[in-house]
Design a protein around this motif. Structure first.
Motif, short mmCIF file in Angstrom:
data_model
loop_
_atom_site.label_atom_id
_atom_site.label_comp_id
_atom_site.label_asym_id
_atom_site.label_seq_id
_atom_site.Cartn_x
_atom_site.Cartn_y
_atom_site.Cartn_z
N HIS A 84 1.22 -1.57 -1.80
CA HIS A 84 1.52 -1.31 -0.40
C HIS A 84 2.21 0.04 -0.21
CE1 HIS A 84 0.52 -5.47 -0.04
NE2 HIS A 84 1.59 -5.87 -0.71
N PRO A 85 2.00 0.70 0.93
CA PRO A 85 2.74 1.92 1.26
C PRO A 85 4.23 1.63 1.34
CG PRO A 85 0.88 1.61 2.75
CD PRO A 85 1.02 0.34 1.97
N LYS A 86 5.02 2.67 1.20
CA LYS A 86 6.47 2.53 1.20
C LYS A 86 6.98 1.79 2.43
CE LYS A 86 10.68 5.35 0.79
NZ LYS A 86 11.19 6.74 0.60
N ALA A 87 6.48 2.18 3.61
CA ALA A 87 6.96 1.56 4.85
C ALA A 87 6.59 0.08 4.93
CB ALA A 87 6.38 2.30 6.06
N THR A 88 5.39 -0.26 4.46
CA THR A 88 4.95 -1.66 4.48
C THR A 88 5.78 -2.51 3.54
OG1 THR A 88 2.68 -1.00 5.00
CG2 THR A 88 3.00 -3.22 4.09
N LEU A 89 6.01 -1.99 2.33
CA LEU A 89 6.82 -2.73 1.36
C LEU A 89 8.23 -2.94 1.89
CD1 LEU A 89 7.21 -4.01 -1.44
CD2 LEU A 89 7.78 -1.73 -2.31
N ASP B 72 -5.13 -13.14 3.20
CA ASP B 72 -4.09 -13.99 3.76
C ASP B 72 -3.15 -13.22 4.68
OD1 ASP B 72 -5.10 -16.12 2.38
OD2 ASP B 72 -3.81 -15.82 0.65
N GLY B 73 -3.41 -11.95 4.92
CA GLY B 73 -2.61 -11.17 5.84
C GLY B 73 -1.18 -10.96 5.41
N THR B 74 -0.28 -10.91 6.39
CA THR B 74 1.13 -10.60 6.12
C THR B 74 1.77 -11.65 5.23
OG1 THR B 74 1.31 -9.47 8.25
CG2 THR B 74 3.36 -10.12 7.19
#
Length: 270
Positions: free
Chosen positions: A50-55, A19-21
């Motif tokens: 999720h990686p830190k930046a993505t979260l 479902d992507g983002t």
């Protein structure tokens, strides 16, 4: 009383990638909601795929859209007011609770016990309304909570009357975790009980989810015979026996029928 929620069954987290983002953001919303209190970034990160930046980016987007709120002083996240408004709209549009409210009030007063209203949600039971007895009982079920279908009266009442293909799908979502010695332990036991419920028109919770908690439940059936909800009268073994609960069957069925008639013109959500 047993306060634990049912073990995850039919988890949606596996679909987030596809479902992507949007899927990832909803997954984060689910996580914040499941904590049940203001939560710090470090707590979310410790349990995040999720990686830190993505979260961080997902959280910032949710905050900017008012789906989450951020407390600068305590550095915590909570559900946002936009989400609360959407939840109220969904409750009015996709739940039979507003229509059923006066009937629940009357049944609770007549029975003198706790009354629940529930619907199926992804194979589980979503409690959409509740009326407490004059002397409230401490139990798991509260409006807005999700519980297991296979070991609750409302869940079994709903499953007993859905079409066979849908039933197969719903049964695959059950964990068959044994909460108590009375919990149904497998598919064969559940299907046998569902057949009896279809014959009798009512279901029972015989201390299957929580020790000491019993109930009698009935489906709320549309004109086409499809369950759009279920209703239960719940008490403790210290107050009433199952035989005494059975005496409330006529009032329960009459209320379920009255609610069904009241919502005949309502467009039921799939």
């Amino acid at each position: 009383m047993n306060k634990q929620a049912s073990p995850a069954s039919g988890s949606r987290s596996g679909s987030a990638g596809a479902d992507g983002t949007v899927g990832k953001a909803l997954e984060v919303l689910d996580k914040v909601a499941s904590v049940g209190r203001p939560v710090r970034f470090s707590e979310l990160l410790a349990d995040s795929p999720h990686p830190k930046a993505t979260l961080y980016r997902l959280l910032q987007t949710l905050v900017s859209q008012a789906m989450l709120a951020y407390d600068d002083r305590h550095q915590t996240y909570t559900l946002g007011m936009r989400l609360v408004r959407l939840a109220h709209v969904a409750w009015r549009q996709s739940s039979i609770a507003p229509i059923a409210r006066p009937f629940l009030n009357a049944l609770a007063e007549q029975a003198g016990e706790t009354v629940h209203l529930a619907q199926l949600d992804s194979g589980q039971v979503l409690y959409v309304d509740k009326r407490n007895a004059a002397s409230p009982i401490d139990m798991f079920s509260q409006a807005g909570k999700v519980g297991p279908a296979y070991c609750t009266g409302v869940g079994k009442a709903l499953m007993a009357f859905i079409d066979p293909a849908e039933l197969d799908h719903v049964i695959r979502k059950q964990s068959f975790y044994r909460y108590t010695p009375a919990t149904l332990g497998n598919e064969a036991e559940l299907r046998a009980e569902l057949a009896e419920i279809r014959r009798a028109g009512v279901a029972f919770d015989r201390e299957e989810h929580e020790p000491g908690i019993v109930c009698i439940a009935a489906p709320i059936l549309s004109a086409g015979g499809r369950p759009v909800g279920a209703l239960s009268i719940t008490t403790t073994t210290g107050r009433k026996t199952l035989e005494e609960l059975t005496a409330m069957r006529p009032a329960l069925l009459e209320t379920a029928s009255s609610i069904a008639k009241a919502v005949e013109d309502w467009q039921f959500p799939a």
